[in-house]
Every structure is written in C-alpha cells, then in structure tokens.
Design an enzyme around this catalytic site. Structure first.
Site, PDB file in Angstrom:
ATOM      1  N   LYS A   1      33.234  37.845  36.941  1.00  0.00           N
ATOM      2  CA  LYS A   1      32.434  36.894  37.330  1.00  0.00           C
ATOM      3  C   LYS A   1      32.067  37.255  38.843  1.00  0.00           C
ATOM      4  CE  LYS A   1      35.549  33.575  37.026  1.00  0.00           C
ATOM      5  NZ  LYS A   1      36.781  34.369  36.390  1.00  0.00           N
TER       6      LYS A   1
ATOM      7  N   ARG B   1      42.452  46.272  40.044  1.00  0.00           N
ATOM      8  CA  ARG B   1      41.253  45.736  41.041  1.00  0.00           C
ATOM      9  C   ARG B   1      41.853  46.174  42.337  1.00  0.00           C
ATOM     10  NH1 ARG B   1      38.829  39.905  40.334  1.00  0.00           N
ATOM     11  NH2 ARG B   1      41.018  39.013  40.561  1.00  0.00           N
TER      12      ARG B   1
END
Ligand code: AMP
Length: 217
Positions: free
Chosen positions: A14, A128
């Site tokens: 997102k 990440r």
C-alpha cells in the site's frame, strides 16, 4: 480528481503504491501509519497514546484515528483528492469516513484491494527497510537502496520497523483478518471495490485503471 482507498494486509505494498500514485497524480498520500509514527517520534500526546498499540501490532482505537483523519482531510491539499493508505481499517472507521466525506459533499472514486499471498507478505515485511525521515520504503533483496543502509532520497540511516519483527507481524496479520478484511465486503456492496494483484510489474497501472474507470462513471 482522484479519491481512493488502498486496502490490503500489511506488506501488500500500500505504501509503495501510494507513494508512486502521489507522484503520478499530484494528490497527497494520506497514511495513518506514517502520521502515527511521526507523532511517536515527536513525542506528542497522540504519539504517546498510540505507541503501545503500534509496537504490539494492535490497532490504535477508532476515535483516536477518526479525530486525526477528520483534521487531516480538512487540510487544503486534500481538497484536490487523496490516496488513503492504511485507513479505514475497521467498519467503524469506514462509517466514520463516510460521515466525514458527506460533510464535505464528496464521495470516493474507488477502493483497491491489493492481493498478495501470505508467505509473500511475511517475506516482504521481514526484509523491509524504511527511512525514518522521509518514509521511503526498500526491500533488502529486491529493492535495495543504492548505498547499503542509507536512504536514496535523503541519505538518512534506514531502519527496520519495530512492528516488522516476526511476533508483531503474526499479530498484525491476525488483526487484519479479523478487523479489516470485512471492509472488502463492505465496499463491494457499495460497488466501489477493485481487486488488484499486488505482485508483479503491472500493479500501479491496474490501480490507475480502476480509479479512472470509477471517475468516469
Ligand atoms: P501501517 O504503517 O499502516 O502498517 O500502520 C502501522 C501501525 O499503526 C498499525 O499496525 C497500527 O498499530 C497503527 N495504525 C495505522 N493506521 C491505523 C488505523 N487506520 N487504525 C488503527 N491503527 C492504525
């Protein structure tokens, strides 16, 4: 005008897609997660209220989020459109958003659900790296920064988010399934939902097509 919501589990992309859409469309990415992390860093009252929930991978209470978003959506830049990233996350937030938009006399163009298989989500979250200053997002293996450990955009030292550690990731996926997945049906019933595969090169173009189709209606 573009007013869209990006839905999808943690790790679906997102934030990455919202940042790319912001650059293409020139409308703001509004990320409740980024806003809350900034409040935590600045040690504001909001940050102090949110921090414990965030570190545990739990949701910050709906009234806190709705108050923050009501204020954010009233800012002048949001009048041109917005990309909502990470909000709404519960039915009560979705209903609250509907009330806020109605009060401004505006409506959503599209809700895009980014679909990604669970093993891939876990892989992405554990690899990440984020920039604590400008919120740029990297992946250790597939999207590394040009210089190891440093942000391409602003040069800050990259970090792993506290809630990307394995225990918090499991909790976040559980909370997502329980609290946020019901929003898929909610927006499908309203004729706004578009499901887009969150893996592969075409994701951004598909989101654009979904938003454009709705805006023409
Ligand atoms: P994100 O960056 O979107 O993954 O958000 C990070 C964390 O911030 C979440 O795990 C929640 O603790 C909190 N958060 C962000 N957005 C919301 C929201 N709309 N409702 C409740 N909590 C939120």
């Amino acid at each position: 005008m573009r007013r869209i919501i990006l839905l999808g589990p943690p790790g679906a992309g997102k934030g990455t897609q919202a940042q790319a859409l912001q650059a293409r469309w020139g409308v703001p990415q509004i990320s409740t997660g980024d806003m809350l992390r900034q409040a935590v860093r600045e040690g504001t009252e909001l940050g102090r209220r949110a921090q414990g929930y965030m570190e545990a991978g739990e949701y910050v209470p709906d009234p806190v989020i709705l108050e923050m978003m009501e204020e954010r959506l009233a800012q002048p830049d949001a009048a041109r459109g917005f990309i909502l990233d990470g909000f709404p996350r519960t039915l009560s937030q979705a209903e609250g958003l509907e009330r806020i938009l109605e009060a401004h006399g505006i409506a959503l163009d599209a809700v895009v659900d980014l679909e990604v298989a669970e093993e891939e989500l876990v892989r992405r979250l554990s690899g990440r790296l984020v920039c604590p200053k400008c919120e740029a997002i990297y992946q250790k293996d597939t999207r590394p920064p040009r210089q190891a450990g440093l942000c391409d955009r602003c040069g800050s030292k990259l970090e792993q988010r506290a809630d990307d550690r394995p225990e918090a990731v499991r909790r976040r996926l559980e909370v997502y399934r329980r609290e946020t997945q019901p929003l898929i049906a909610y927006y499908r019933e309203r004729g706004l939902l578009h499901v887009v595969q969150g893996t592969g090169e075409a994701t951004l173009d598909e989101i654009e097509r979904a938003a454009a189709a709705e805006a023409r209606r």
